[in-house]
Design a protein around this motif. Structure first.
Motif, short mmCIF file in Angstrom:
data_model
loop_
_atom_site.label_atom_id
_atom_site.label_comp_id
_atom_site.label_asym_id
_atom_site.label_seq_id
_atom_site.Cartn_x
_atom_site.Cartn_y
_atom_site.Cartn_z
N LEU A 28 4.76 35.99 -91.11
CA LEU A 28 3.47 35.87 -90.43
C LEU A 28 3.26 34.47 -89.88
N ASN A 29 2.62 34.43 -88.73
CA ASN A 29 2.27 33.15 -88.11
C ASN A 29 0.80 32.87 -88.42
N ASP A 30 0.54 31.80 -89.14
CA ASP A 30 -0.83 31.49 -89.58
C ASP A 30 -1.78 31.30 -88.40
N GLU A 31 -1.28 30.70 -87.34
CA GLU A 31 -2.14 30.44 -86.17
C GLU A 31 -2.61 31.75 -85.55
N VAL A 32 -1.69 32.71 -85.44
CA VAL A 32 -2.04 34.01 -84.86
C VAL A 32 -2.95 34.78 -85.81
N VAL A 33 -2.65 34.73 -87.10
CA VAL A 33 -3.47 35.42 -88.09
C VAL A 33 -4.91 34.91 -88.04
N ASN A 34 -5.07 33.61 -87.98
CA ASN A 34 -6.41 33.03 -87.91
C ASN A 34 -7.12 33.42 -86.62
N ALA A 35 -6.37 33.48 -85.53
CA ALA A 35 -6.97 33.86 -84.24
C ALA A 35 -7.47 35.31 -84.29
N ILE A 36 -6.71 36.17 -84.95
CA ILE A 36 -7.13 37.57 -85.08
C ILE A 36 -8.38 37.67 -85.94
N LYS A 37 -8.41 36.91 -87.03
CA LYS A 37 -9.56 36.94 -87.93
C LYS A 37 -10.83 36.43 -87.22
N GLU A 38 -10.65 35.48 -86.33
CA GLU A 38 -11.80 34.88 -85.64
C GLU A 38 -12.22 35.66 -84.40
N ALA A 39 -11.34 36.52 -83.90
CA ALA A 39 -11.65 37.28 -82.68
C ALA A 39 -12.71 38.35 -82.95
N ASP A 40 -13.48 38.65 -81.92
CA ASP A 40 -14.50 39.69 -82.03
C ASP A 40 -13.87 41.03 -81.67
N LEU A 41 -13.32 41.70 -82.68
CA LEU A 41 -12.58 42.94 -82.46
C LEU A 41 -13.36 44.18 -82.88
N GLU A 42 -14.60 44.00 -83.26
CA GLU A 42 -15.43 45.13 -83.66
C GLU A 42 -15.62 46.08 -82.49
N GLY A 43 -15.24 47.34 -82.68
CA GLY A 43 -15.39 48.35 -81.64
C GLY A 43 -14.33 48.28 -80.55
N LYS A 44 -13.36 47.38 -80.69
CA LYS A 44 -12.30 47.25 -79.69
C LYS A 44 -11.08 48.08 -80.11
N ALA A 45 -10.35 48.53 -79.10
CA ALA A 45 -9.13 49.32 -79.36
C ALA A 45 -7.98 48.36 -79.64
N PHE A 46 -7.99 47.81 -80.83
CA PHE A 46 -6.98 46.83 -81.25
C PHE A 46 -6.15 47.44 -82.38
N PHE A 47 -4.85 47.55 -82.13
CA PHE A 47 -3.97 48.19 -83.11
C PHE A 47 -2.78 47.27 -83.41
N ILE A 48 -2.17 47.46 -84.56
CA ILE A 48 -1.06 46.60 -84.98
C ILE A 48 0.18 47.43 -85.29
N VAL A 49 1.33 46.81 -85.05
CA VAL A 49 2.63 47.45 -85.33
C VAL A 49 3.48 46.46 -86.11
N ASP A 50 3.95 46.88 -87.27
CA ASP A 50 4.79 46.02 -88.11
C ASP A 50 6.25 46.16 -87.66
N LEU A 51 6.79 45.10 -87.11
CA LEU A 51 8.17 45.13 -86.62
C LEU A 51 9.19 45.27 -87.74
N ASP A 52 8.82 44.86 -88.93
CA ASP A 52 9.75 44.97 -90.06
C ASP A 52 10.12 46.43 -90.34
N THR A 53 9.20 47.33 -90.07
CA THR A 53 9.45 48.75 -90.35
C THR A 53 9.65 49.58 -89.08
N GLU A 54 9.19 49.08 -87.93
CA GLU A 54 9.20 49.89 -86.72
C GLU A 54 10.13 49.40 -85.61
N ALA A 55 10.68 48.21 -85.74
CA ALA A 55 11.50 47.64 -84.66
C ALA A 55 12.66 48.55 -84.28
#
Length: 214
Positions: free
Chosen positions: A140-167
């Motif tokens: 995990l990249n801490d800078e990106v993680v913090n940016a996601i936590k700070e982003a206003d994603l409530e009600g947004k179509a934001f989805f995640i894909v784990d490359l460790d299992t799906e690549a």
């Protein structure tokens, strides 16, 4: 002469006392030897073994309790992205893949009527832009993680894909239009549903910037 005889008689009377003392001393030594050689009885051995078994059982029980508590606490620890909807490569194909029947990208009807996709289906039908963040859960990249936590994603179509299992499942032709660079551990794809366009951010600095714009 009378004195000499009296002394001899006195000596004769004293001698038996010395013999008695020697006899008692020998008796004590023999008793000590006998006591030292005494072996534990069967009952004593049984109680000793029983005591050791109880102690061993108690130690094993304590070890099991600590082990169970450790794994229970570990499982209860929340994941970094537990608050976001995680999708698989198969989900991504229906979400962004080209549909020959309709002639557009994205077959949203696949998610309709399925309880497990209820929230996802609502989000993709109430947003014109869909965001898919690809990440490596083991790197995990801490800078990106913090940016996601700070982003206003409530009600947004934001989805995640784990490359460790799906690549390994993202290498087919169905994903070529996304231009995924699977050598990277952070990717952000934006799907403009109305314009039918895809944009991808590969660098962390660009991903953080785009997250701030959502």
């Amino acid at each position: 002469m009378a004195r000499v005889q009296h002394a001899k008689e006195a000596n004769k009377k004293i001698q038996p006392k010395d013999q008695k003392g020697n006899t008692q001393s020998k008796g004590k030594q023999e008793l000590a030897k006998t006591a030292a050689k005494r072996e534990p009885s069967k009952n004593e051995i049984m109680f000793f073994r029983l005591g050791m078994s109880i102690i061993a059982l108690a130690l094993i029980t304590v070890a099991i309790i600590f082990t169970v508590e450790y794994f229970m606490n570990k499982e209860e620890e929340p994941g970094v992205f537990d608050d976001y909807i995680s999708i698989t490569a198969a989900d991504l194909q229906y979400l962004t893949g080209y549909d020959d029947n309709s002639g557009v990208y994205g077959d949203f009807t696949y998610f309709a009527g399925q309880e497990s996709y209820e929230e996802l289906f609502e989000l993709i039908n109430t947003n014109t832009e869909i965001y898919i963040f690809f990440y490596s859960s083991s790197n995990l990249n801490d800078e990106v993680v913090n940016a996601i936590k700070e982003a206003d994603l409530e009600g947004k179509a934001f989805f995640i894909v784990d490359l460790d299992t799906e690549a390994a499942n993202l290498t087919g032709a169905n994903y070529d239009h996304l231009n995924l660079d699977l050598e990277r551990t952070n990717l952000l794809v934006t799907f403009d549903v109305e314009l039918q366009e895809f944009t991808i951010e590969l660098r962390v600095v660009d991903i953080v910037r785009e997250l701030g714009r959502i």
